[in-house]
Design an enzyme around this catalytic site. Structure first.
Site, PDB file in Angstrom:
ATOM      1  N   SER A 124     -31.598 -21.009  -2.217  1.00  0.00           N
ATOM      2  CA  SER A 124     -32.415 -19.991  -1.562  1.00  0.00           C
ATOM      3  C   SER A 124     -32.719 -18.832  -2.492  1.00  0.00           C
ATOM      4  O   SER A 124     -31.878 -18.417  -3.297  1.00  0.00           O
ATOM      5  CB  SER A 124     -31.685 -19.465  -0.323  1.00  0.00           C
ATOM      6  N   TYR A 147     -39.756 -17.572  -1.181  1.00  0.00           N
ATOM      7  CA  TYR A 147     -40.583 -16.820  -0.242  1.00  0.00           C
ATOM      8  C   TYR A 147     -41.657 -16.103  -1.056  1.00  0.00           C
ATOM      9  O   TYR A 147     -41.347 -15.433  -2.053  1.00  0.00           O
ATOM     10  CB  TYR A 147     -39.759 -15.769   0.506  1.00  0.00           C
ATOM     11  N   THR A 173     -41.483 -21.712   1.431  1.00  0.00           N
ATOM     12  CA  THR A 173     -41.329 -21.580   2.873  1.00  0.00           C
ATOM     13  C   THR A 173     -42.563 -20.877   3.439  1.00  0.00           C
ATOM     14  O   THR A 173     -42.852 -19.744   3.071  1.00  0.00           O
ATOM     15  CB  THR A 173     -40.060 -20.793   3.218  1.00  0.00           C
ATOM     16  N   LYS A 246     -42.676 -26.169   2.844  1.00  0.00           N
ATOM     17  CA  LYS A 246     -41.658 -26.259   3.892  1.00  0.00           C
ATOM     18  C   LYS A 246     -42.074 -25.424   5.099  1.00  0.00           C
ATOM     19  O   LYS A 246     -42.373 -24.238   4.975  1.00  0.00           O
ATOM     20  CB  LYS A 246     -40.313 -25.765   3.358  1.00  0.00           C
ATOM     21  N   HIS A 270     -37.539 -24.118  10.827  1.00  0.00           N
ATOM     22  CA  HIS A 270     -36.625 -23.077  10.342  1.00  0.00           C
ATOM     23  C   HIS A 270     -35.342 -23.029  11.182  1.00  0.00           C
ATOM     24  O   HIS A 270     -34.779 -21.957  11.421  1.00  0.00           O
ATOM     25  CB  HIS A 270     -37.319 -21.717  10.362  1.00  0.00           C
TER      26      HIS A 270
END
Length: 372
Positions: A124, A147, A173, A246, A270
């Site tokens: 992440s 992100y 994402t 995603k 999510h």
């Protein structure tokens, strides 16, 4: 370089035969620790009335299997290949923030567990260990989750750092352009514990979005609400890494993703943490896989709790299946060894289910094994 904490081996809680039992051990340990109930609620919580949180699990469980018999299932093989990367199991580890909240082993413990199991790990952006240290500790393929931020130069720098560090794909994402109604988080204003930071991000001065109190805020600096399909093409051109999109839940969006340069499509809601009453991924997957038609790999997560869930997802068109909370339960229960136990539990159950359905290889997992 930060040294991996794998040398400290903690016993797996006994008895723990499946990830739901690991969950109970994790709950007990967290409640007894410094962070207590607050961080447990953060891990377990969903959005709104948490209907989709329940539906995610229920949808996989509701599917009934139609097994073949007398198929000769000695030597069951779960090896697979995704985006040219050979894996020992089709079960991967979804990106999740702040692993050191749950255990000091943190991201280094989890990537070590993934490497030992031959599983794909996705780091992440919001990790509490730097992406460089995680990549250096990896012994199996690792992807980096991104992100897209309002600061596009920062976004670009993260992508380039991932490429330079040895990650083999970027996972973008796309299902979080604004905040979701995570009521527990909003009520408690959940933050990282003192002494922890998001190791991949510079110390940013928070930008004041508006005069609203935190619980009424929709937009935040760390999320870019202007994100569109053209940004997928932009990201695909930043590095040589394949881009995985995603958060796709619709067949038409899956086609758009491929058309704009996605190397894989990831069906995900999510973990039901953003939008409540969204369709469960088990329901969305078949139509997305049919629309993609083998042009790129299809991945899926959310609600996977048993090896039979993994098998069903593969039958319905997924090329790999990802879990989030289960390996975090293992991490919270017993550090690196707990995360490894979670992977092994699901992989063992998958092998059992394959044998009982008459499938020696993943290629034998076809839609006809789902009872219609």
């Amino acid at each position: 370089m930060t040294e991996t904490p794998a040398a400290r081996v903690e016993p797996i809680p006994d008895p723990a035969l499946n990830v739901k039992e690991l969950r109970q051990h994790a709950l007990g340990r967290l409640r007894a620790g410094a962070f207590g109930q607050e961080m447990w609620d953060y891990l377990e919580g969903g959005s709104g009335d948490e209907r989709s949180l329940a539906w995610n699990e229920e949808a996989w469980a509701a599917m009934r299997l139609a097994p073949h018999c007398l198929m000769g299932v000695d030597g069951i093989d779960t090896t697979t290949e995704v985006l040219g990367q050979r894996l020992s199991t089709p079960i991967g580890l979804s990106p999740a923030a702040s692993h050191r909240i749950w255990h000091p082993d943190g991201e280094l413990g989890v990537v070590g567990a993934a490497g030992e199991a031959g599983a794909l790990y996705v780091q992440s952006t919001l990790g509490t260990t730097s992406m460089e240290d995680v990549a250096a500790a990896a012994t199996a393929p690792v992807w980096f989750q991104l992100y897209v931020r309002r600061d596009r130069e920062l976004t670009a720098s993260l992508a380039r750092r991932a490429a330079a560090s040895g990650y083999t794909a970027l996972v973008v994402t796309v299902d979080t352009p604004v905040l979701g109604a995570r009521d527990t988080d909003r009520r408690r204003s959940v933050r990282l514990p003192k002494g922890m930071t998001f190791a991949n991000l510079p110390a940013l001065t928070p930008r004041k979005e508006d005069d609203l109190p935190a619980h009424r805020r929709v937009y935040v600096e760390r999320l870019d609400p202007t994100l569109t399909w053209k940004d997928i093409t932009w990201l695909a051109g930043l590095t040589d890494l394949p881009v995985v999109v995603k958060g796709v839940m619709r067949p038409d969006d899956a086609s758009r993703a491929v058309d704009h340069g996605a190397a894989a499509v990831w069906v995900s809601n999510h973990g039901a943490r953003n939008l409540d009453t969204v369709v469960p991924t088990a329901v969305a997957l078949p139509a997305v896989a049919a629309e993609v038609g083998g042009r790129v790999p299809v991945l899926v997560d959310s609600g996977i709790r048993r090896g039979t869930d993994v098998l069903k997802a593969l039958c319905l068109g997924a090329d790999a299946v990802f879990v989030g909370r289960p390996y975090l339960w293992g991490l919270a229960a017993a550090g690196r060894e707990g995360a490894l136990a979670a992977i092994h539990m699901l992989d063992t159950e998958l092998r059992m289910a394959m044998g009982l359905c008459g499938a020696r290889e993943l290629s034998a997992l076809t839609p006809d094994l789902i009872w219609r």
